[in-house]
Every structure is written in structure tokens, then in C-alpha cells.
Design a protein around this motif. Sequence first.
Motif, mmCIF file in Angstrom:
data_model
loop_
_atom_site.group_PDB
_atom_site.id
_atom_site.type_symbol
_atom_site.label_atom_id
_atom_site.label_comp_id
_atom_site.label_asym_id
_atom_site.label_seq_id
_atom_site.Cartn_x
_atom_site.Cartn_y
_atom_site.Cartn_z
ATOM 1 N N GLY A 18 45.320 26.394 49.067
ATOM 2 C CA GLY A 18 46.453 27.565 49.166
ATOM 3 C C GLY A 18 45.902 28.849 48.968
ATOM 4 N N ILE A 19 47.041 29.907 48.789
ATOM 5 C CA ILE A 19 46.448 31.152 48.594
ATOM 6 C C ILE A 19 47.550 32.010 47.929
ATOM 7 C CG2 ILE A 19 47.086 32.092 50.821
ATOM 8 C CD1 ILE A 19 44.583 34.090 50.679
ATOM 9 N N SER A 20 47.316 32.968 46.931
ATOM 10 C CA SER A 20 48.285 33.440 46.469
ATOM 11 C C SER A 20 49.157 34.658 47.355
ATOM 12 C CB SER A 20 48.025 34.153 45.031
ATOM 13 O OG SER A 20 48.919 35.132 44.663
ATOM 14 N N PRO A 21 50.331 34.831 47.372
ATOM 15 C CA PRO A 21 50.864 36.035 48.117
ATOM 16 C C PRO A 21 50.336 37.457 47.779
ATOM 17 C CG PRO A 21 52.655 35.174 46.756
ATOM 18 C CD PRO A 21 51.334 33.968 46.602
ATOM 19 N N ASP A 22 49.877 37.341 46.287
ATOM 20 C CA ASP A 22 49.436 38.968 45.921
ATOM 21 C C ASP A 22 47.768 39.080 46.059
ATOM 22 O OD1 ASP A 22 52.040 39.218 45.243
ATOM 23 O OD2 ASP A 22 51.922 38.563 43.151
ATOM 24 N N ALA A 23 47.236 38.260 46.606
ATOM 25 C CA ALA A 23 45.683 38.432 46.980
ATOM 26 C C ALA A 23 45.361 39.564 47.340
ATOM 27 C CB ALA A 23 45.107 37.229 47.770
ATOM 28 N N ASP A 24 46.033 40.172 48.361
ATOM 29 C CA ASP A 24 45.672 41.503 49.009
ATOM 30 C C ASP A 24 45.793 42.522 47.865
ATOM 31 O OD1 ASP A 24 44.946 43.209 51.689
ATOM 32 O OD2 ASP A 24 46.771 44.128 51.017
ATOM 33 N N ALA A 25 46.900 42.660 47.262
ATOM 34 C CA ALA A 25 47.009 43.469 46.186
ATOM 35 C C ALA A 25 46.163 43.505 44.964
ATOM 36 C CB ALA A 25 48.576 43.443 45.568
ATOM 37 N N ALA A 26 45.660 42.188 44.804
ATOM 38 C CA ALA A 26 44.828 42.109 43.813
ATOM 39 C C ALA A 26 43.294 42.771 44.092
ATOM 40 C CB ALA A 26 44.590 40.539 43.342
ATOM 41 N N GLY A 27 43.055 42.584 45.410
ATOM 42 C CA GLY A 27 41.823 43.068 45.896
ATOM 43 C C GLY A 27 41.939 44.801 46.009
ATOM 44 N N TRP A 62 39.576 35.910 47.651
ATOM 45 C CA TRP A 62 38.759 34.655 47.135
ATOM 46 C C TRP A 62 39.410 34.402 46.062
ATOM 47 C CZ3 TRP A 62 33.342 37.420 47.259
ATOM 48 C CH2 TRP A 62 33.141 37.698 48.680
ATOM 49 N N SER A 63 39.969 35.225 44.990
ATOM 50 C CA SER A 63 40.604 34.673 43.906
ATOM 51 C C SER A 63 42.050 33.917 43.987
ATOM 52 C CB SER A 63 40.882 36.187 43.131
ATOM 53 O OG SER A 63 39.543 36.525 42.677
ATOM 54 N N GLY A 64 42.624 34.638 45.260
ATOM 55 C CA GLY A 64 43.943 34.141 45.507
ATOM 56 C C GLY A 64 43.620 32.778 46.135
ATOM 57 N N MET A 65 42.663 32.445 46.668
ATOM 58 C CA MET A 65 42.237 31.145 47.132
ATOM 59 C C MET A 65 41.954 30.127 46.112
ATOM 60 S SD MET A 65 39.851 32.368 50.209
ATOM 61 C CE MET A 65 39.199 30.863 50.666
ATOM 62 N N CYS A 66 41.596 30.649 44.775
ATOM 63 C CA CYS A 66 41.133 29.726 43.858
ATOM 64 C C CYS A 66 42.222 29.396 42.769
ATOM 65 C CB CYS A 66 39.818 30.305 43.038
ATOM 66 S SG CYS A 66 38.347 30.301 44.048
ATOM 67 N N TYR A 67 42.887 30.591 42.806
ATOM 68 C CA TYR A 67 44.230 30.629 41.811
ATOM 69 C C TYR A 67 45.454 30.691 42.658
ATOM 70 C CZ TYR A 67 40.500 30.686 38.412
ATOM 71 O OH TYR A 67 39.395 30.600 37.629
ATOM 72 N N PRO A 68 45.788 30.013 43.529
ATOM 73 C CA PRO A 68 47.072 30.084 44.382
ATOM 74 C C PRO A 68 48.367 30.249 43.575
ATOM 75 C CG PRO A 68 46.468 27.744 44.661
ATOM 76 C CD PRO A 68 45.317 28.531 43.837
ATOM 77 N N GLN A 69 48.392 29.860 42.165
ATOM 78 C CA GLN A 69 49.741 30.061 41.431
ATOM 79 C C GLN A 69 49.840 31.183 40.612
ATOM 80 O OE1 GLN A 69 50.710 26.267 39.347
ATOM 81 N NE2 GLN A 69 48.913 25.518 40.125
ATOM 82 N N ALA A 70 48.737 32.121 40.795
ATOM 83 C CA ALA A 70 48.722 33.462 39.927
ATOM 84 C C ALA A 70 49.501 34.438 40.588
ATOM 85 C CB ALA A 70 47.311 33.701 39.843
ATOM 86 N N ARG A 71 50.063 35.098 40.021
ATOM 87 C CA ARG A 71 50.711 36.362 40.441
ATOM 88 C C ARG A 71 50.552 37.777 39.860
ATOM 89 N NH1 ARG A 71 51.237 32.524 43.529
ATOM 90 N NH2 ARG A 71 53.178 31.795 44.404
ATOM 91 N N GLY A 72 50.763 38.873 40.586
ATOM 92 C CA GLY A 72 50.891 40.090 39.968
ATOM 93 C C GLY A 72 49.425 40.561 38.944
ATOM 94 N N GLU A 73 49.907 40.893 37.882
ATOM 95 C CA GLU A 73 48.862 41.357 36.673
ATOM 96 C C GLU A 73 47.932 40.344 36.374
ATOM 97 O OE1 GLU A 73 46.335 43.751 34.509
ATOM 98 O OE2 GLU A 73 47.815 44.216 36.157
ATOM 99 N N VAL A 74 48.422 38.967 36.502
ATOM 100 C CA VAL A 74 47.641 37.803 36.160
ATOM 101 C C VAL A 74 46.294 37.797 37.160
ATOM 102 C CG1 VAL A 74 47.179 35.277 35.706
ATOM 103 C CG2 VAL A 74 49.369 36.807 34.772
ATOM 104 N N LEU A 75 46.673 37.733 38.442
ATOM 105 C CA LEU A 75 45.814 37.841 39.433
ATOM 106 C C LEU A 75 45.058 38.856 39.539
ATOM 107 C CD1 LEU A 75 44.817 36.030 41.667
ATOM 108 C CD2 LEU A 75 46.422 37.165 43.439
ATOM 109 N N ASN A 76 45.524 40.039 39.089
ATOM 110 C CA ASN A 76 44.743 41.206 38.910
ATOM 111 C C ASN A 76 43.512 40.996 37.840
ATOM 112 O OD1 ASN A 76 46.497 42.537 40.847
ATOM 113 N ND2 ASN A 76 47.388 43.825 39.408
ATOM 114 N N LEU A 77 43.905 40.477 36.658
ATOM 115 C CA LEU A 77 42.879 40.155 35.963
ATOM 116 C C LEU A 77 41.822 39.224 36.080
ATOM 117 C CD1 LEU A 77 45.132 40.070 32.797
ATOM 118 C CD2 LEU A 77 43.372 41.708 32.927
ATOM 119 N N ILE A 78 42.262 38.109 36.926
ATOM 120 C CA ILE A 78 41.388 36.939 37.462
ATOM 121 C C ILE A 78 40.580 37.708 38.478
ATOM 122 C CG2 ILE A 78 41.209 34.858 38.753
ATOM 123 C CD1 ILE A 78 43.945 34.116 37.125
#
Length: 323
Positions: A18-27, A62-78
Motif C-alpha cells: 500500500g502507499i499513503s496518498p500523502d507520501a509526496d507531500a511528506a517528501g 518509502w515512508s508512505g509505503m511502510c505506513y500507508p495508513q499515515a496521513r498529514g503531519e503524522v506521516l511528516n513526522l515518520i
Amino acid sequence: MIDFGPTDVCFAVPFPAGISPDADAAGTHLVDWFDRMRISDRGEVQGAAPFDPRQAHVVGLWSGMCYPQARGEVLNLITCFNGLWLVFDDRFKGPHSKTPATVAPVADRITGRLYQPDRPDPMDALESAAADLLIRLRQRTSPVWYARFAGHLERFLAGLVSESLARDHSPTIEDYLGWRRWTIGTWANLDLVETAIGYDVPPSVYHAPAMRELRHAAADAVIGINDVFSLPNDQAGQDPNNLVLRCRAEHGVDRDAAVEWVRRHVERAHARFQRAAARVPFLCDDLRLDEEHRAGLGRYIEGAGQLLRGIHDVHLVNPRYRS
């Protein structure tokens, strides 16, 4: 002479991708954060290669692949955590940069920062970035979760010292796995699954035998996958701390047989993970947990499996592991 690459080894990972839809923004957030923390500046992080901002951006993927349920600031932190982890790992690459005398002082300073991230001591760029990240995590998480997470990072840092002490020795496979379960970082990664899904596993559940076995199995799977993919780099860097190399030394087999042994080790670890996960509903019954906790634990088990799949898939695309 290294004559094989990671794509020559096939790991069957029984968990969905899976992948989080916010992966690009987190990068993008990570690139900006590295600039603000001066992580990308040459010389600011002694002993570490400066981060190419384009590589920093892909850490969001990569983070979005490992944490597909993470969104927004949470994925930013990860993503910041994962990016800083890579910088920290780069700091200790090579046969001379992993000596106990170089590892221990840094480990001790960062360990102190875990529990007092806002103390006003002088800091280099790496420590300053770690402090900033820890403060953000502490503000967003519960005290119980943060204490556990900090404890796992403390054990990770202590494991780095043990790893450096073992460079001139030949530990058994059992000894190697003992401290490698800490330095691989999987338990801190699993803590972040809770952050990603917005659910804290209760302490009574977290420390139950089934959950403990689940974490051990997850770590063992990641160790095997990482050590096969990083074998060319470890051999080139004269680093004996690799499960394939430990298997060759202990069992007296050639490289191909050792890689196959590790592949089966990963397969067994995945099966152990699944058996442990299947015991969790019975644990819920024994503890008489309500539906909210049962649902939360279901999301956690799902997220842990997604993490294992994501870690494997990241190894396939990460240029750090291309021979």
C-alpha cells in the motif's frame, strides 16, 4: 568479488502492499526540514555523506509505503524519523567509523537527548535535528507511548555500541540476532505504526506473550531481508555484522547456501508473525477488551504487516542496496 544483486533473491512477503496518498507531500516536508536543520550542509554532520535533496524527497515515498495508513503531519513526522535514521546510519559507515570510541560518545549524547529533548546543551546539526523531532513526537503522543518509544531508541543506541565491539570478533548467530534485533530498529518502527493509525496498544496487551513474539518475528524478518540486500555493501566495507556472513562462518557453507538459509529464516519469521497475530483475538477475549480496542488492535496488526511489506519493497527500490 560480488557477483549477485538483491534482485537475484526472492522473498515471499505474505502481506499486502500500500502507499499513503500523502507520501509526496511528506517528501517535500523532509527536504524543507533538512534544510532548516542544516542536515544537507556539507560538514554539518561529521562523518555523514551530505543528503541529496532529491533522495530526501523519495524518503517520503518509502515512508508512505511502510505506513500507508499515515496521513498529514503524522506521516511528516515518520518521514523525518526515517530520513534522520538514514543520516545517522551514514555517520557510522566504513571500518574506521564504527569503532567503539567513535560510536559510544554519540550514542550517549543522543540517549540523553531522548529523555530531555529540550535541554539547552550545545548541539551539532544531527543532535539538533533529533531534538526537534523528539519534541514534536512528544507533543503529539501519549506519555506512555513516548516512554516506550524512547526506551526502544535507547536500546538501539546501546546496540550500536555492542555492534561496534563485535567487529573484531565472530559472534554466533544467536548472539548476533540478540543485539541485531535492537540495531535493526524494527521495534521503534512498530511503535510508529501506533502513531500512524492513531491508537496506543494498552501496556497489558503490548507486553503479552503473543505480542512479544509478534515483535520478535517482525525484527527477525527485517534482519534477514536487510542483511541479504546489504551484503555487497557490508563486504565492501569489511563489516562482518551480517546474518549471511555469520551463517557462512558458523555453518561452513558457501555464499549461495548461506543466502538460502537466510531466505528460509525470513520465511519462518513471517510464519511466526502470522501465528502470533492469530492469537491476538484470544488475548482480547482473555482480557475482555471492548470493541474499540479490538478494532484498534486489528488496525495495528494490519499496519505491522504493511510495515513488513513496505520495508521489503523499499529495499527493492532503494539505491543504497544496489550492488
